[in-house]
Design an enzyme around this catalytic site. Structure first.
Site, short mmCIF file in Angstrom:
data_model
loop_
_atom_site.label_atom_id
_atom_site.label_comp_id
_atom_site.label_asym_id
_atom_site.label_seq_id
_atom_site.Cartn_x
_atom_site.Cartn_y
_atom_site.Cartn_z
N LYS A 43 -24.34 32.27 31.07
CA LYS A 43 -25.63 31.76 31.56
C LYS A 43 -26.49 32.84 32.23
CE LYS A 43 -22.96 27.59 32.45
NZ LYS A 43 -21.65 27.99 32.99
N TYR A 59 -20.11 33.04 38.54
CA TYR A 59 -18.70 32.75 38.84
C TYR A 59 -17.90 34.03 39.10
CZ TYR A 59 -20.19 28.50 36.33
OH TYR A 59 -20.88 27.42 35.88
N HIS A 114 -29.27 29.06 33.65
CA HIS A 114 -28.30 28.39 34.54
C HIS A 114 -28.92 27.30 35.42
CE1 HIS A 114 -24.18 29.21 36.64
NE2 HIS A 114 -24.49 27.93 36.66
N ASP A 154 -16.25 28.27 29.17
CA ASP A 154 -17.54 28.24 29.86
C ASP A 154 -17.50 29.15 31.08
OD1 ASP A 154 -20.23 26.64 30.25
OD2 ASP A 154 -19.30 26.83 32.22
#
Ligand code: A2P
Length: 327
Positions: A78, A49, A111, A44
């Site tokens: 996302k 990130y 997201h 994921d």
């Protein structure tokens, strides 16, 4: 037992994936390598990130070496909050695919239900109070039309949402051609959101639990943004420890098994090889109905992962999930 959950479109998602948020750049390549070695096939990630290029490099090495086949992997990424607009959907997934060095992702999620405005230099726009500016024109149904096109174009096998409330999921279900396959939400013994989870399950929208171990790392992250919050340690809860001892498993394994036993997926984050292994080693035991019930009774409605911390402004009561912008 079964290690997969089957989506409403027949696609199978491994019940345990590796979370990659809050893993530093130096850590992530080693961690993803260790995760693949340990047997993880579900990864994921998200542009937010900042680690898609690093993950892409590891995936390429594994795929090129023939150590794993693309169809064995389940890669989730996302649509970022700053790109939550119809015309940005396709270019944004294409950027992720380029970074991940993949032709498609297995699951593409919106997201967040809200959209954040940014300045020309890329910084977040803030309002008069210094709080993040949210785009009031956000329209989930319109964005979803573009998400559906990604499936038609083969860029995403499945599409879903993240951080969506029950009302937001319900509205999308009433305004879609392709039903969302998944809603990824914060979920653990202290934040169970039964209403939302039960609704999604009844509607055949699978649920992935993020921060399944309580995201202890957030304390350090918050501190960096000048926010001090007392976060509970889920692995120190007496009931969890008691059940762990009864099964000869760790508290973390009990927290993860509980998520599986209640019909959800979990994406625990770890960059430590031993803990990565441990978190995947949850398929040789099962909680009794009584143990599941004991953990269900622990709900405290404590959210550890609220959004205010990632931009360093004070937490805003209007910027919570409860009150987030919905259309
Ligand atoms: P680390 O990466 O050093 O293992 P969450 O998935 O809920 O966000 O939680 C992640 C946090 O929990 C990270 O701080 C991670 O640290 C830690 N963690 C992950 N797996 C375990 C485990 N099996 N036992 C204890 N701590 C863990």
């Amino acid at each position: 037992g079964d290690k997969y959950l089957t989506f409403n479109n027949g696609q199978k998602m491994p019940l345990i994936g590796v979370g990659t948020w809050q893993a530093s750049d130096e850590e992530i390549e080693t961690a993803i390598d260790a995760a693949l070695e340990a047997g993880y096939r579900h990864i994921d990630t998200a542009p937010v990130y900042g680690n898609e290029p690093a993950i892409g490099r590891v995936l390429k090495r594994w795929l090129d070496a023939g150590k794993v086949k693309r169809e064995e992997l389940f890669i989730v990424t996302k649509l970022p909050p700053i790109s939550n607009r119809p015309h940005e959907v396709e270019p944004t997934i294409k950027k992720s695919l380029a970074d991940l060095q993949l032709d498609y992702v297995d699951l593409y999620l919106i997201h967040t239900p809200f959209t954040l405005n940014i300045n020309e230099d890329g910084s977040f726009k803030v309002d008069a109070e210094g709080l993040l500016e949210v785009d009031p024109t956000t329209n989930h149904a319109a964005t979803w039309v573009e998400m559906e096109k990604l499936v038609e174009k083969g860029l995403a096998k499945s599409i879903g949402v993240s951080n969506f409330s029950k009302d937001q999921v319900a509205r999308l279900l009433n305004n879609c051609k392709i039903r969302p396959a998944n809603n990824q939400i914060e979920h653990h013994v202290y934040l169970q959101q039964r209403d939302l989870v039960d609704f999604c399950k009844a509607e055949n929208v699978s649920v992935t639990a993020y921060s399944p171990l309580g995201s202890k790392g957030i304390a350090a992250f918050n501190a960096g943004a000048g926010i001090v919050r007392d976060l509970p340690d889920l692995m120190d809860i007496p009931e969890v420890k008691e059940i762990a001892a009864a099964h000869g498993k760790s508290p973390a394994q009990v927290l993860l098994r509980w998520i599986i036993d209640t019909g959800l997926c979990a994406i625990p984050k770890s960059t430590n090889p031993a803990r990565l292994k441990q978190n995947l080693d949850v398929f040789d035991f099962k909680l009794s109905d009584e143990e599941v019930a004991k953990l269900l009774a622990l709900d405290k409605n404590i959210r550890v992962c609220d959004f205010a911390f990632f931009h360093g402004v004070e937490r805003h009561p209007e910027f919570t999930f409860k009150n987030q912008y919905t259309k």
